[in-house]
Design a protein around this motif. Structure first.
Motif, PDB file in Angstrom:
ATOM      1  N   ALA A  33       0.828  -1.218   0.000  1.00 59.15           N
ATOM      2  CA  ALA A  33       0.000   0.000   0.000  1.00 59.15           C
ATOM      3  C   ALA A  33       0.861   1.266   0.000  1.00 59.15           C
ATOM      4  CB  ALA A  33      -0.928  -0.009   1.205  1.00 59.15           C
ATOM      5  N   ASN A  34       2.079   1.157   0.540  1.00 55.80           N
ATOM      6  CA  ASN A  34       2.951   2.338   0.576  1.00 55.80           C
ATOM      7  C   ASN A  34       3.411   2.761  -0.818  1.00 55.80           C
ATOM      8  OD1 ASN A  34       2.820   2.381   3.332  1.00 55.80           O
ATOM      9  ND2 ASN A  34       4.621   1.060   3.585  1.00 55.80           N
ATOM     10  N   TRP A  39      -3.950   3.656  -2.725  1.00 51.58           N
ATOM     11  CA  TRP A  39      -4.234   2.446  -1.924  1.00 51.58           C
ATOM     12  C   TRP A  39      -4.334   2.858  -0.448  1.00 51.58           C
ATOM     13  CZ3 TRP A  39      -1.097  -2.762  -2.661  1.00 51.58           C
ATOM     14  CH2 TRP A  39      -1.731  -3.792  -1.948  1.00 51.58           C
ATOM     15  N   ASP A  40      -5.558   3.047   0.013  1.00 50.19           N
ATOM     16  CA  ASP A  40      -5.758   3.468   1.402  1.00 50.19           C
ATOM     17  C   ASP A  40      -6.900   2.663   2.024  1.00 50.19           C
ATOM     18  OD1 ASP A  40      -8.101   4.530   0.378  1.00 50.19           O
ATOM     19  OD2 ASP A  40      -7.425   6.597   0.429  1.00 50.19           O
TER      20      ASP A  40
END
Lengths: 83, 495
Positions: A33-34, A39-40
C-alpha cells in the motif's frame, strides 16, 4: 473456476488498475500500500471486494490481516481456491 | 506552582515505577521509570538551555522520544505544538511561523525549519540517570497545554490553544465516570496532530495503565483491529469510520478484553454500533461529541442497544448529555435561542472551551450572550443539534460546508482555495459517501491551466493527506444554481 498463480497476477493487475485508478500500474509481488498513492483504507475494501467477486472466494479477516503485499494476496487467493 | 497535565504521569511513576507505561512499534516497551528517565533528560536539557519559550514544537513520530518530549514540555510548563512529518512542508512551516516557534524537539537530526529555529535532537542528548522522587518542577507558568491546527474556511489553518485546565476538567470527568486501572491497556492510533491522541496517551497515564503506539499504515482500520486482538487492548478511543470500514468482518471477531470503547470525531451510526457491540460484548460503548476547541470531548452517551434504537435519528446515535460545567445554547439563523426540542446551531460556553484562536483577534465564531442571568462567551460550533424528550442531544448535521473525513475536520473551502490557486481556475469540492457511509472528496476544476497529474502533485505538496480529493474531474463549465452559486447538488450527481 480454478486458477493457478500465473493466472492470478494478470487478473489482479486489471483489478488494481481499475480500483486504484492507475491505468499503467504494473503489479509485482513486493508491491504494498505504501507504493500506490490511491491504496488506502477506503480503496482497500473496494479492492478486496473486487478480488472476492472475480475469484469467487471470501477472504477471512485473519488472512486479510496478514496480507501486506501483492505476493501475500496472491498466496491467499491461491490457498482459498484450493480449499 | 500550578500542576501541569504531566502530573498524572509523574504521580504514577511514583506508584507504579515498574509497570509498563508505553509499548512502541516492534514491541519495545518502557516502564514508567524508564520513560521518566527519558522525560527527565529532555526536561533537564530545557532547564540547562534556559528555554523561556512558552510554545515548543515537537516533530512527532511513533517513538518513545515523541512521548517523552510531550511529557517533558508539559512538565516544563510550556505548550507543545505537534508537527506532523506526513503534512506538507508548507503547512508545517506555516504552523512554526504562526506559533512563532523558536525551538523544535525531534528524534530526527536532519529536519530543518529555518535558521532561526533551534532544533534539539533528542536521540543525541547525553543520558543522565535520574529516577525517584519523580518530580519535575514547572519552570514556566503557561496555561496552554497544547496547540493544534484545524482546517480554516478562509484557506488558512487555525491554531487552537487548549488550556491545561480544560484538559484536566475532561480527565476529572473520565475519572469520575469510568474506572480505569493500572491493568488497562490503551491504544493510541491517532496522528499526534489530532486531539484524540491526547485522550489516548494521557488517558493511559491517569491510572498507571499501558499505552500502545501503532506502527504507520496506509490501511489503518485493519491494523487497529489487529492491535486490539494481538495486544488485548482494554480501553479504546476510535473514530466511527473504523467500525464503518470493518462492518463486513466484525461478525468474525470477538474482543472480550475490551472494557471501554469511546467514539468521537464523526456521527456514530446505530446500525454499525449494534454490530460492533457484539464484537466487544463486555465493553461499555460511549459516544462523545467534541471539538478541538472544546478540549477533545464535551458530551457523553452511554450506548445501550435497545435504548439507542429508540433514540437514534437518521440512524445516528445521540451525543447525549454535555459535561456539567458546560453551558449550552441552541440558536436559529438569526442568532435567537430556539424552543426546547427544536433544531438549532450548537453554541458552547465554559472552561473547556478556548476563548480565541492563535493570532486571530476578530473571529465570528465567538460571541457574548446572556444565559442563566450571566453574560458568557459562546463558541459557535456550526453543528445542528436538538434535544430529545429524554434530555439527550442529537446531532442532525452541519449548517455549513465543513465535513468529517475519517474523523478529520475539513473545510471544503480551504481545499477549493488551494485548488483554484494551483490550477488558476474555479474549483469546487464535494463530499460523497460510499455504501458504508464513509466520506470521501471529489474535486471539480473548470478549464484548468495545468494537467491533472500536475494538479494532484501540487495538491500533495500543499494540503494534508486527509484533505486530498480521491478524484479530480475537469469540466468546461461548473454548473451554477439559480442564484449564480456553484451548484454542488448537481456536481454530486456527476461523480
Amino acid at each position: 473456476m480454478s486458477y493457478n498463480i500465473d493466472e492470478i497476477m494478470p487478473k489482479l493487475q486489471v483489478i488494481f488498475r481499475e480500483v486504484f485508478d492507475e491505468p499503467n500500474l504494473i503489479i509485482k509481488p513486493e508491491l504494498t500500500a505504501n507504493d500506490v498513492a490511491q491504496w488506502d483504507s477506503l480503496t482497500h475494501i473496494a479492492m478486496i471486494n473486487s478480488v472476492e467477486q472475480t475469484f469467487g472466494i471470501v477472504i477471512p479477516f485473519q488472512m486479510l490481516m496478514e496480507m501486506e503485499s501483492v505476493g501475500d494476496l496472491v498466496q491467499g487467493i491461491s490457498q482459498l481456491l484450493q480449499s | 506552582m500550578e500542576k501541569t497535565i504531566a502530573h498524572y504521569f509523574l504521580e504514577n511513576c511514583r506508584r507504579f515505577p515498574q509497570q509498563t507505561a508505553i509499548v512502541v512499534p516492534k514491541d519495545k516497551s518502557y516502564t514508567y521509570e524508564e520513560l521518566f528517565q527519558q522525560v527527565h533528560l529532555i526536561y533537564q536539557h530545557l532547564v540547562a538551555q534556559n528555554i523561556t519559550d512558552t510554545r515548543i514544537g515537537i516533530y512527532c513520530t511513533n517513538d518513545v522520544w515523541t512521548v517523552a518530549a510531550i511529557l517533558a514540555v508539559s512538565a516544563y510548563g510550556a505548550a507543545y505544538v505537534p508537527i506532523n512529518p506526513k503534512f506538507p512542508t508548507s503547512r508545517n512551516a506555516f504552523i512554526v511561523a504562526d506559533c512563532n516557534l523558536r525551538c523544535v524537539l525531534s528524534s530526527e537530526p536532519t529536519i530543518f525549519f529555518g535558521e532561526n529555529i533551534s532544533l534539539i535532537c533528542l536521540s543525541q542528548l547525553n543520558n543522565t540517570e535520574q529516577v525517584a522522587p519523580y518530580y519535575l518542577n514547572p519552570q514556566l507558568a503557561v496555561d496552554v497545554a497544547y496547540i493544534l491546527y484545524t482546517s480554516g474556511s478562509t484557506g488558512v489553518p487555525k491554531g487552537v490553544p487548549v488550556k491545561g485546565e480544560s484538559v484536566a476538567m475532561l480527565f476529572d470527568f473520565l475519572l469520575q465516570n469510568y474506572h480505569f486501572s493500572e491493568k488497562d491497556t490503551f491504544l493510541q492510533c491517532f496522528e499526534w496532530t489530532f486531539d484524540m491522541s491526547v485522550l489516548c496517551l494521557f488517558g493511559a497515564f491517569l491510572k498507571g495503565s499501558c499505552c500502545y503506539l501503532m506502527e504507520e499504515s496506509s490501511i489503518k482500520w485493519v491494523q487497529i483491529l489487529q492491535y486490539i486482538q494481538q495486544y488485548k487492548i482494554s480501553v479504546l478511543a476510535l473514530v466511527p469510520s473504523v467500525i464503518a470500514l470493518s462492518q463486513k468482518y466484525l461478525p468474525q471477531l470477538v474482543f472480550s478484553h475490551v472494557r471501554y470503547c469511546f467514539f468521537s470525531g464523526e456521527a456514530l451510526l446505530h446500525s454499525h454500533t449494534a454490530v460492533w457491540a457484539k464484537t466487544v460484548p463486555l465493553a461499555q460503548i460511549v459516544n462523545m461529541y467534541g471539538l478541538t476547541e472544546s478540549a477533545i470531548v464535551i458530551s457523553y452517551y452511554n450506548f445501550e442497544e435497545n435504548i439507542s434504537a429508540k433514540e437514534s435519528v437518521n440512524d445516528i446515535v445521540p451525543i447525549g448529555h454535555f459535561f456539567p460545567e458546560t453551558t449550552i445554547l441552541l440558536v436559529n439563523e438569526k442568532g435567537d435561542e430556539v424552543n426546547s426540542g427544536e433544531i438549532g446551531e450548537l453554541c458552547l460556553a465554559g472552561k473547556q472551551l478556548i476563548v480565541a484562536y492563535i493570532n486571530q483577534v476578530h473571529e465570528e465564531r465567538f460571541f457574548y450572550y446572556q444565559k442563566n442571568a450571566q453574560t458568557l462567551l459562546f463558541y459557535r460550533s456550526g453543528d445542528l443539534v436538538k434535544r430529545n424528550k429524554w434530555g439527550n442531544y442529537l446531532y442532525i448535521g452541519r449548517n455549513d460546508e465543513q465535513v468529517q473525513i475519517q474523523g478529520y475536520r475539513v473545510e471544503l473551502k480551504e481545499i477549493e482555495e488551494v485548488l483554484s490557486k494551483i490550477a488558476h481556475c474555479r474549483a469546487a469540492v464535494v463530499a460523497k459517501e460510499d455504501e458504508n457511509k464513509n466520506a470521501y472528496l471529489v474535486a471539480f476544476v473548470e478549464k484548468p491551466t495545468l494537467d491533472l497529474t500536475s494538479i494532484a502533485q501540487k495538491m500533495q505538496e500543499l494540503v494534508s493527506f486527509y484533505m486530498l480529493p480521491k478524484k479530480i474531474i475537469i469540466l468546461n463549465e461548473l454548473p451554477l444554481s439559480l442564484n449564480g452559486k456553484i451548484d454542488k447538488k448537481t456536481l454530486k450527481t456527476m461523480v
